[in-house]
Enzyme design. Structure first.
Site, PDB file in Angstrom:
ATOM      1  N   HIS A 280      95.013 -71.565  55.857  1.00 43.04           N
ATOM      2  CA  HIS A 280      93.895 -71.901  54.951  1.00 43.04           C
ATOM      3  C   HIS A 280      93.471 -70.694  54.128  1.00 43.04           C
ATOM      4  O   HIS A 280      93.338 -69.588  54.624  1.00 43.04           O
ATOM      5  CB  HIS A 280      92.734 -72.572  55.670  1.00 43.04           C
ATOM      6  CG  HIS A 280      91.966 -71.744  56.649  1.00 43.04           C
ATOM      7  ND1 HIS A 280      90.930 -70.912  56.264  1.00 43.04           N
ATOM      8  CD2 HIS A 280      92.047 -71.624  57.988  1.00 43.04           C
ATOM      9  CE1 HIS A 280      90.422 -70.326  57.335  1.00 43.04           C
ATOM     10  NE2 HIS A 280      91.081 -70.728  58.402  1.00 43.04           N
ATOM     11  N   ASP A 292      91.603 -64.263  59.383  1.00 37.59           N
ATOM     12  CA  ASP A 292      91.225 -65.686  59.332  1.00 37.59           C
ATOM     13  C   ASP A 292      90.931 -66.075  57.896  1.00 37.59           C
ATOM     14  O   ASP A 292      89.801 -65.951  57.445  1.00 37.59           O
ATOM     15  CB  ASP A 292      90.001 -65.928  60.216  1.00 37.59           C
ATOM     16  CG  ASP A 292      89.662 -67.409  60.324  1.00 37.59           C
ATOM     17  OD1 ASP A 292      90.473 -68.259  59.899  1.00 37.59           O
ATOM     18  OD2 ASP A 292      88.565 -67.718  60.830  1.00 37.59           O
ATOM     19  N   GLU A 326      88.768 -74.937  54.935  1.00 38.37           N
ATOM     20  CA  GLU A 326      88.864 -75.219  56.382  1.00 38.37           C
ATOM     21  C   GLU A 326      87.577 -74.819  57.076  1.00 38.37           C
ATOM     22  O   GLU A 326      87.085 -75.526  57.949  1.00 38.37           O
ATOM     23  CB  GLU A 326      90.061 -74.466  56.986  1.00 38.37           C
ATOM     24  CG  GLU A 326      90.352 -74.825  58.447  1.00 38.37           C
ATOM     25  CD  GLU A 326      89.525 -74.065  59.480  1.00 38.37           C
ATOM     26  OE1 GLU A 326      89.430 -74.521  60.626  1.00 38.37           O
ATOM     27  OE2 GLU A 326      88.959 -73.028  59.142  1.00 38.37           O
ATOM     28  N   GLU A 327      87.037 -73.664  56.694  1.00 39.09           N
ATOM     29  CA  GLU A 327      85.870 -73.137  57.411  1.00 39.09           C
ATOM     30  C   GLU A 327      84.632 -74.014  57.267  1.00 39.09           C
ATOM     31  O   GLU A 327      83.739 -73.986  58.102  1.00 39.09           O
ATOM     32  CB  GLU A 327      85.532 -71.721  56.927  1.00 39.09           C
ATOM     33  CG  GLU A 327      86.620 -70.684  57.194  1.00 39.09           C
ATOM     34  CD  GLU A 327      86.813 -70.376  58.676  1.00 39.09           C
ATOM     35  OE1 GLU A 327      86.160 -71.001  59.532  1.00 39.09           O
ATOM     36  OE2 GLU A 327      87.650 -69.495  58.962  1.00 39.09           O
ATOM     37  N   ASP A 354      96.780 -70.293  62.199  1.00 40.07           N
ATOM     38  CA  ASP A 354      95.346 -70.034  62.003  1.00 40.07           C
ATOM     39  C   ASP A 354      94.713 -69.449  63.261  1.00 40.07           C
ATOM     40  O   ASP A 354      93.644 -69.862  63.670  1.00 40.07           O
ATOM     41  CB  ASP A 354      94.625 -71.325  61.579  1.00 40.07           C
ATOM     42  CG  ASP A 354      93.167 -71.087  61.222  1.00 40.07           C
ATOM     43  OD1 ASP A 354      92.800 -69.925  60.965  1.00 40.07           O
ATOM     44  OD2 ASP A 354      92.393 -72.067  61.220  1.00 40.07           O
ATOM     45  N   HIS A 425      85.263 -64.092  61.964  1.00 42.93           N
ATOM     46  CA  HIS A 425      84.024 -64.449  61.256  1.00 42.93           C
ATOM     47  C   HIS A 425      83.015 -63.302  61.174  1.00 42.93           C
ATOM     48  O   HIS A 425      81.815 -63.533  61.081  1.00 42.93           O
ATOM     49  CB  HIS A 425      83.350 -65.683  61.892  1.00 42.93           C
ATOM     50  CG  HIS A 425      84.167 -66.928  61.812  1.00 42.93           C
ATOM     51  ND1 HIS A 425      83.706 -68.152  62.247  1.00 42.93           N
ATOM     52  CD2 HIS A 425      85.432 -67.155  61.351  1.00 42.93           C
ATOM     53  CE1 HIS A 425      84.639 -69.071  62.056  1.00 42.93           C
ATOM     54  NE2 HIS A 425      85.699 -68.490  61.521  1.00 42.93           N
TER      55      HIS A 425
HETATM   56 ZN   LIG Z   1      90.716 -70.114  60.371  1.00 39.62          ZN
END
Ligand SMILES: [Zn+2]
Length: 462
Positions: A280, A292, A326-327, A354, A425
């Protein structure tokens, strides 16, 4: 073990010829030497930066990746998706009263807003803090105990589970509070909800991530405090009343027009049959989304790049997809499923990466048990880079979950997740966290697997 038995029972018949297995070895070796994936990741990370859904950087990344895929000679399509456009505002908090406070002082609380959160008034709110460790403690509180308060969920990330390699399990246990905590707090009349960051590091950094609201339940501002600050709040509230001043000013703008980037390396015999290789493209905004999921995107780009470099044209189409958003709810994947709903039978396999960029020990597969035995010759090729395991898993990737549910065999590299959730994140999800050798190993796994799926005599068992 079962895989091996099945392979023996099948008479050791391979779905690939010695020539095809040799092509896999060449792809593997090229992936280990080639800088393309690393160079692309550097560009996504440093030149474009964080790629929050709906942001100008996400739009720039779409344009950039599409251009790179066109340059390889792939057939590129941008497929529209309406995506959330949430922007982070000011985010700060301090304690204004607590037991043992020195007169005239405040105490900083390190936190970040959760994705999708509503705002406090611009001047912030001041309210007493209530800390619970879990749902049981929340339900045991007296009626009205949370009304008008700042409710803190202090669920600890299970570092021991992560340390033995099951980072995803540790994440799953904690992320429910991030997702549903604000709904529970809103239903009880809380003024705001804070969760302990869902992640493993000890450097007082907060981890963002998506939260959710429910229809008919008050939307309350939501943030994540660091593990260290959650500990402090727990300790101080056990001694007496604690009051916090909290300011979060994110905004949810109108949904934005965005795109999945699709690039087809056309099949020679069955171009209508496709093997998806994907990651993603969107990311959170605190870091640069390198692990990520910039890493997942660039190892998938590498699959197309190496097919071109080595002049390999498999029977079926290899379809690169950079998923959008995606997030913030996988709106890109949902748009793809809607657009291609009648083509599920033609998706021979789907791969998504991912879970960062650390060493892959093999391949997860979702679907028929027979996939394990069928893939054994591929895993033998990947043994040279320590990626020979074949593990059955109900899920392989968020964006390909819809395909998995419809019976498409799906796959992901089995990535070492011991450290992934230290950075996940956070502001520390940056390019330097990616080990070039490990990134190349992931590229080797997805490239070899994509080729194997696209060129086998018969499609993968389903
Ligand atoms: Zn991800």
């Amino acid at each position: 073990m079962l895989d091996r038995l099945q392979a023996m029972m099948a008479g050791g018949k391979s779905a690939w010829t010695p020539e095809q297995l040799a092509a896999m070895e060449r792809l593997r070796d090229a992936a280990m030497k080639d800088n393309y994936a690393l160079d692309e990741l550097r560009h996504l990370s440093y030149n474009i930066g964080p790629r929050l859904s709906g942001s100008p950087q996400a739009a720039k990344a779409v344009e950039y990746v599409a251009g790179e895929m066109r340059a390889l000679g792939a057939a590129v399509t941008l497929e529209k998706a309406k995506v959330p456009h949430w922007v982070r505002g000011e985010e700060k908090a301090e304690l204004v009263s607590w037991p043992g406070q020195a007169a005239g002082t405040t105490q900083k609380v390190v936190l970040t807003a959760l994705g999708g959160s509503v705002a406090t008034p611009p001047e912030g709110i001041t309210a007493e803090v209530v800390v619970v460790d879990d749902w049981n403690q929340l339900h045991a509180l007296a009626p009205g105990a949370v009304a008008g308060k700042i409710l803190v969920f202090n669920h600890k990330f299970d570092k021991e589970l992560a340390a033995v390699g099951n980072g995803l399990g540790a994440y799953g246990n904690g992320v429910v509070y991030r997702g549903a905590g604000p709904i529970a707090g809103g239903a009880l009349g809380a003024a705001a909800v804070l969760v302990r960051s869902v992640g493993g590091a000890d450097y007082r950094i907060p981890h963002t991530g998506l939260t959710a609201y429910a229809p008919g339940v008050a939307k309350v501002p939501a943030g994540a405090v660091t593990a260290e600050d959650a500990e402090m709040l727990k300790a101080l509230t056990s001694e007496g009343p604690v009051t916090m001043h909290l300011t979060l000013t994110p905004e949810t703008l109108a949904d934005a027009d965005s795109f999945n980037v699709i690039a087809d390396w056309k099949g020679t015999e069955h171009p209508e049959d496709v093997v998806i290789v994907s990651g993603h493209l969107d990311s959170w905004d605190l870091g640069t989304g390198s692990i990520d999921d910039g890493a997942g995107v660039v190892v998938s780009m590498q699959a197309i790049h190496l097919l071109k470099e080595l002049g390999i044209h498999p029977r079926r189409t290899v379809r690169f997809i950079a998923w959008m958003s995606e997030e913030e709810g996988s709106q890109g994947a949902a748009a793809y499923m809607a657009e291609h709903k009648d083509e599920t039978a033609q998706v021979t396999g789907a791969i998504e990466t991912d879970l960062g960029a650390d060493h892959p020990s093999g391949i997860y597969y979702a679907g028929k048990a027979a996939l394990g035995g069928w893939l054994r010759p591929v895993s033998a090729v990947l043994e040279a880079i320590g990626a020979e395991t074949l593990e059955s898993s109900p899920e392989t990737g968020e964006d390909i979950g819809g395909l998995t549910e419809r019976g498409v065999p799906s796959f992901a590299p089995v990535q070492d997740s011991r450290y992934y959730f230290n950075y996940h994140h956070t502001a520390a999800d940056t390019f330097d966290k990616v080990d070039p050798k490990h990134l190349n190993e992931n590229a080797a796994v997805v490239t070899v697997l994509a080729y194997a799926l696209a060129d086998s005599a018969e499609p993968a068992p389903r």
